[in-house]
Design an enzyme around this catalytic site. Structure first.
Site, short mmCIF file in Angstrom:
data_model
loop_
_atom_site.label_atom_id
_atom_site.label_comp_id
_atom_site.label_asym_id
_atom_site.label_seq_id
_atom_site.Cartn_x
_atom_site.Cartn_y
_atom_site.Cartn_z
N GLY A 1 0.84 -1.19 0.00
CA GLY A 1 0.00 0.00 0.00
C GLY A 1 0.87 1.24 0.00
O GLY A 1 2.07 1.16 0.27
N CYS B 1 5.34 -6.11 1.50
CA CYS B 1 5.69 -4.69 1.38
C CYS B 1 5.09 -3.88 2.55
O CYS B 1 5.47 -4.08 3.68
CB CYS B 1 5.28 -4.16 0.01
SG CYS B 1 6.12 -2.64 -0.42
N TYR B 2 4.09 -3.02 2.29
CA TYR B 2 3.51 -2.28 3.43
C TYR B 2 2.96 -3.25 4.48
O TYR B 2 3.05 -2.99 5.68
CB TYR B 2 2.39 -1.34 2.94
CG TYR B 2 1.70 -0.66 4.09
CD1 TYR B 2 2.26 0.46 4.69
CD2 TYR B 2 0.52 -1.17 4.63
CE1 TYR B 2 1.67 1.07 5.78
CE2 TYR B 2 -0.09 -0.57 5.72
CZ TYR B 2 0.49 0.55 6.30
OH TYR B 2 -0.10 1.14 7.39
N HIS C 1 7.51 -8.02 -3.98
CA HIS C 1 6.17 -8.44 -4.41
C HIS C 1 6.21 -9.81 -5.09
O HIS C 1 6.46 -9.88 -6.29
CB HIS C 1 5.58 -7.39 -5.36
CG HIS C 1 5.22 -6.13 -4.66
ND1 HIS C 1 3.99 -5.91 -4.09
CD2 HIS C 1 5.95 -5.02 -4.40
CE1 HIS C 1 3.96 -4.73 -3.51
NE2 HIS C 1 5.14 -4.16 -3.69
N GLY D 1 -22.21 -10.93 -24.26
CA GLY D 1 -20.88 -11.02 -23.66
C GLY D 1 -20.76 -12.27 -22.80
O GLY D 1 -21.75 -12.96 -22.55
N ASP E 1 -20.01 -12.69 -19.52
CA ASP E 1 -20.54 -12.72 -18.15
C ASP E 1 -22.04 -13.01 -18.12
O ASP E 1 -22.50 -13.90 -17.41
CB ASP E 1 -20.24 -11.40 -17.43
CG ASP E 1 -18.81 -10.96 -17.65
OD1 ASP E 1 -17.97 -11.85 -17.87
OD2 ASP E 1 -18.55 -9.75 -17.63
N LYS F 1 -13.10 -12.79 -14.40
CA LYS F 1 -13.66 -13.07 -15.72
C LYS F 1 -13.22 -14.43 -16.27
O LYS F 1 -14.03 -15.20 -16.78
CB LYS F 1 -13.24 -11.97 -16.70
CG LYS F 1 -14.04 -11.98 -17.96
CD LYS F 1 -13.74 -10.77 -18.81
CE LYS F 1 -14.87 -10.49 -19.78
NZ LYS F 1 -15.93 -9.68 -19.22
#
Ligand code: XMP
Length: 512
Positions: A53, A80-81, A167, A224, A226, A368
């Protein structure tokens, strides 16, 4: 209840990526904003990952997270953060680093065990930090270091707490996937047997339960992926009590309406109504050139058309929506304020509350590509499942300037040539989107011996993981040549074809 990993979001641009990486190891993950994380402890919890973050752990005003998370009795991985927050909480110290570390960084691993089982002694990781841990909390030991960061990875085996300054979720961390796997399957002892596919039947069952014995629902089908997957789930759950509505707004791609009518009805006995509203939409768009105004008109008109169609089914008390997980995740705003509206998105599902229908959103916990896998398991044909994303306002946002029926027809014809030539050459595998844009520019040309003054069309092809950022893709010279020649020859009204080589940012994928 499936075993799950809780991902605490401190506002990192990579938080969703962590969720996806965890799922790729066959474990369900959920993302929650840090201030609400304590409400998500309990059943099924196998481990916690704290994201990175933009804040500094030693400053006041850093995002809140209930320290109770550290006594939940499950393993914790701080990134990280997230690492820095953990250290501050547990009695360590975080300070501003003398040097910022950003990008590919060589890292030396102390021992190939635990989190680093099977990881090389010298590896490359992706760093992006200014602060660093200066003093370890009691019980922690160093597991890896870099030239500028003595505490690149630390751990406390007894409490099963680990923390990484880099990361591991980013593909640039060469062995990041192994480290995450070690944490998930080794430290957290997850079984790793969750896949979206094997949930398909459960989802059908859940919709059947929600709708009861005689509940009826409306579903806006867009063509589409979805909404098609939701259609498949709901049809399997309640058969013809699911009433699908497909609105032909006059801004569809070539063959789109037939595809939905034929493919969907061939594979599923869906109760489908096709509303022919092309004149209505194009009438409202006449004379309008401002992109935001066009979007608003299309979105508003869609709601009106849909409202009329819903009236035909007075018994329906439910509304199916193809909402996906990224729409559900309530992200921590990095700088506190509201994010700037770049484009007002319109989705087939984005309907007003006053319809007073209860939502049915079987995909709300899925990404997705997971939705695609579920669709395949339910028997949806590849031609529907593998479709590239298509925006709610359709060709309207690819037709710069006024959307007259004539200009939309030009664009539709050019788009069909672009997509079919690229697909026929096998150049679209793994590509996010590829389409034509009517740029609004006109240019002088010569055809036969005559001067022409016609429209310029652009080819847009981009690679992306989630549509948030994108890189342009170079089609082969052969494909470009075929597309250019066919458009000029076959589409009367376009005399120039150009290639769009703009990434996002600074561009957006669609032109409007
Ligand atoms: P932009 O143009 O914002 O697009 O870079 C990012 C992704 O979103 C799609 N898109 C939309 N999808 N309703 C949608 O459902 C919309 O109004 C909309 N506008 C853009 C776009 O196709 C790309 O994949």
């Amino acid at each position: 209840m499936h075993e799950r990993i809780l991902i605490v979001d401190f506002g990192s641009q990579y938080t969703q990526l962590i969720a996806r990486r965890v799922r790729e190891h066959g474990i369900f993950s959920e993302v929650v904003p840090s201030q609400l994380a304590h409400e998500h402890l309990g059943e099924g919890l196998a481990g916690i990952v704290l994201s990175g973050g933009p804040a500094s752990a030693y400053e006041s005003g850093a995002p809140f997270l209930d320290p109770a998370l550290l006594s939940a009795g499950v393993p914790v991985l701080g990134i990280c953060y997230g690492m820095q927050w953990m250290c501050e909480q547990l009695g360590g110290k975080v300070v501003p680093g003398e040097t910022r570390e950003f990008g590919f960084t060589e890292m030396t691993v102390a021992a190939s065990k635990g989190l680093f089982q099977g990881v090389s002694d010298e590896t490359v990781v992706w760093m992006s930090h200014g602060d660093r841990v200066a003093q370890l909390p009691d019980g922690f030991e160093r597991l890896a270091h870099t030239a500028h960061c003595p505490e690149a990875a630390i751990g406390d085996d007894a409490r099963r707490f680990y923390a990484l300054q880099f990361h591991p979720e980013v593909a640039h961390s060469r062995e990041g996937a192994t480290m995450l796997r070690n944490f998930l399957l080794g430290v957290c002892q997850c079984a790793g047997d969750w896949t979206p596919g094997n949930l398909a039947e459960e989802m059908v069952e859940a919709v059947a339960v929600q709708l009861g014995d005689d509940g009826e629902m409306i579903l806006g089908l867009s063509g589409g992926v979805d909404s098609s997957v939701v259609g498949a789930i709901c049809q399997k759950a309640i058969g013809r009590r699911c009433h699908a509505i497909f609105v032909d707004n006059g801004l569809l791609r070539a063959g789109e309406r037939d595809l939905v009518e034929n493919e969907f009805c061939k594979h599923f006995e869906l109760d489908l109504t096709v509303v022919d509203a092309a004149d209505r939409f194009l009438g409202k768009l006449a004379g309008v050139i401002d992109p935001e105004q066009k979007r608003k008109i299309i979105g508003h008109e869609f709601i009106e058309v849909f409202r009329d169609a819903v009236k035909q089914h007075p018994r329906a008390k439910f509304l199916g929506q193809g909402t996906l997980y990224p729409d559900v995740i309530e992200s921590v705003a990095a700088h506190g304020g509201a994010t700037e509206v770049i484009k007002s998105h319109h989705n087939v599902g984005g309907l007003p509350d006053d319809l007073e229908l209860e939502l049915v959103e079987p995909l709300r916990l899925f990404f997705k590509d997971e939705g695609r896998e579920i669709g395949r398991c339910l028997g949806l044909p590849d031609i529907l499942v593998d479709r590239q994303p298509f925006p709610g306002p359709g060709l309207g946002v690819r037709c710069v300037g006024e959307c007259t029926p004539e200009r939309i027809a030009l664009l539709r014809a050019a788009d069909h040539i672009v997509t079919s030539e690229l697909e026929a050459r096998g150049e679209t595998d793994g590509v996010w989107q590829y389409f034509a844009v009517l740029t609004g520019a006109r240019s002088v040309g010569v055809m036969g011996d005559k001067r022409t003054y016609e429209e310029a069309c652009a080819i847009r092809m981009v690679q992306s993981l989630d549509g948030m950022t994108a890189d342009w893709v170079y089609p082969s010279r052969e494909a470009l040549a075929a597309i250019s020649s066919r458009i000029i020859n076959e589409v009367r009204g376009i005399n120039r074809v150009v290639l769009d080589i703009t990434s996002k940012p600074p561009g957006t994928i669609e032109w409007e």
